[in-house]
Design a protein around this motif. Sequence first.
Motif, mmCIF file in Angstrom:
data_model
loop_
_atom_site.group_PDB
_atom_site.id
_atom_site.type_symbol
_atom_site.label_atom_id
_atom_site.label_comp_id
_atom_site.label_asym_id
_atom_site.label_seq_id
_atom_site.Cartn_x
_atom_site.Cartn_y
_atom_site.Cartn_z
ATOM 1 N N THR A 149 0.845 -1.186 0.000
ATOM 2 C CA THR A 149 0.000 0.000 0.000
ATOM 3 C C THR A 149 0.884 1.242 0.000
ATOM 4 O O THR A 149 1.815 1.343 0.806
ATOM 5 N N ALA A 151 1.304 4.682 1.204
ATOM 6 C CA ALA A 151 0.718 5.377 2.344
ATOM 7 C C ALA A 151 0.936 6.884 2.249
ATOM 8 O O ALA A 151 1.577 7.386 1.318
ATOM 9 N N HIS A 155 -2.269 10.307 7.256
ATOM 10 C CA HIS A 155 -3.141 9.419 8.044
ATOM 11 C C HIS A 155 -3.052 9.730 9.533
ATOM 12 O O HIS A 155 -3.980 9.435 10.288
ATOM 13 N N LYS A 183 -6.659 7.541 3.612
ATOM 14 C CA LYS A 183 -5.322 6.950 3.734
ATOM 15 C C LYS A 183 -5.166 6.197 5.055
ATOM 16 O O LYS A 183 -4.442 5.192 5.120
ATOM 17 N N SER A 186 -6.643 2.890 4.337
ATOM 18 C CA SER A 186 -5.723 2.051 3.568
ATOM 19 C C SER A 186 -4.759 1.299 4.480
ATOM 20 O O SER A 186 -4.463 0.117 4.265
ATOM 21 N N LEU A 187 -4.258 1.989 5.506
ATOM 22 C CA LEU A 187 -3.320 1.344 6.419
ATOM 23 C C LEU A 187 -4.016 0.340 7.333
ATOM 24 O O LEU A 187 -3.481 -0.747 7.600
ATOM 25 N N THR A 190 -4.335 -2.674 5.324
ATOM 26 C CA THR A 190 -3.057 -3.353 5.108
ATOM 27 C C THR A 190 -2.677 -4.214 6.302
ATOM 28 O O THR A 190 -2.274 -5.385 6.152
ATOM 29 N N ALA A 208 3.504 -1.509 3.822
ATOM 30 C CA ALA A 208 3.220 -0.176 3.303
ATOM 31 C C ALA A 208 4.494 0.610 3.051
ATOM 32 O O ALA A 208 5.518 0.390 3.709
ATOM 33 N N ASP A 210 5.669 4.761 2.371
ATOM 34 C CA ASP A 210 5.284 6.176 2.393
ATOM 35 C C ASP A 210 6.262 6.981 1.536
ATOM 36 O O ASP A 210 7.468 6.932 1.769
ATOM 37 N N TYR A 266 6.450 -0.835 7.666
ATOM 38 C CA TYR A 266 6.101 0.486 7.126
ATOM 39 C C TYR A 266 7.405 1.203 6.811
ATOM 40 O O TYR A 266 8.232 1.429 7.698
ATOM 41 N N SER A 284 3.830 3.684 11.509
ATOM 42 C CA SER A 284 2.720 4.577 11.176
ATOM 43 C C SER A 284 2.074 5.071 12.462
ATOM 44 O O SER A 284 2.434 4.668 13.567
ATOM 45 N N SER A 288 -3.654 3.698 13.396
ATOM 46 C CA SER A 288 -3.604 2.695 12.329
ATOM 47 C C SER A 288 -3.350 1.296 12.877
ATOM 48 O O SER A 288 -3.590 0.306 12.181
#
Length: 309
Positions: A149, A151, A155, A183, A186-187, A190, A208, A210, A266, A284, A288
Amino acid sequence: MKKQYWTGRDIPDLHGRTAVVTGANTGLGFAIASALAQHGADVVLACRNGDKAAAAADRIRIVAPGSVVRTLPLDLASLAAVRASARQLHDEYDHIDLLVNNAGGLRRWYWVTEDGFESTMAVNHLGPFAFTGLVLDLMAGVPGSRVVTVASKGHRQATIDPADLNPERDRKYRFPTAYHRAKLASLLFTYELNRRLEAGGSRTIALAGDPGLARTDGGRDMNWLIRVALHPKVNPLVLALSQSAATGALGPLRAATDPDARGGDYYGPPGRAQRTGHPVRGASGGLSHDVDLQRRLWKESERLTQVSF
């Protein structure tokens, strides 16, 4: 002296592997797809605009001679289109090694899709959720397969209620709020996906990447005044605080290719600001990682899209 940061030179040989990158005709998606192709991967550009996808494929073939680059129509704002794209991918491939959910973006104005979803949530979360679920079987049993994903640090500014993914229907729409919420979704997706894959003993992992504050055309739906104000040739502050799409792509690329990456990782720029720099394994925002929130969003996403993993 030993190099202390990760670059595109660290991408391993990818010959024999097939990668699907959504939204790959421009910006980050194009940079990700191009780098994968240059390291030997067969690449599928899954894009809404077929002509732009074909032009992007031609550009990649120039910088990656001999590469196999194909296109796939994909409109994440339409569940019917998502299902059609998934069927076509199944018709053309017996497996895929990598899915990079890059396509997304934000709209300045409030807009509801044909399925009744707020558009920013649709293209950043519900569409990718459905597409991933419909093609995940192509990754089953494939060693080293990954769902990545793309990211956004935004978020960290978001909250979300899985029972109401369209809270602006009755009040003023603020596009940054809608984007940050999508967003975060999305996390949450994930991390829940990775937990489910691990529980099922799958060889596929989800993680993920970023890009930090990368200079792309993600704000193409903004009005001309905002676009001009954010243009690095006009605003030197934007240039100083951001990085190129190619550098921004390194976070997702590390998530996609680093042999040492683990499910749930991440990757993004270092430091407190996390705007620029070569990617490192980081973390993150706290929300999340809320397991209950992840599960509730998953259940609601399945209900809305009618896609079960």
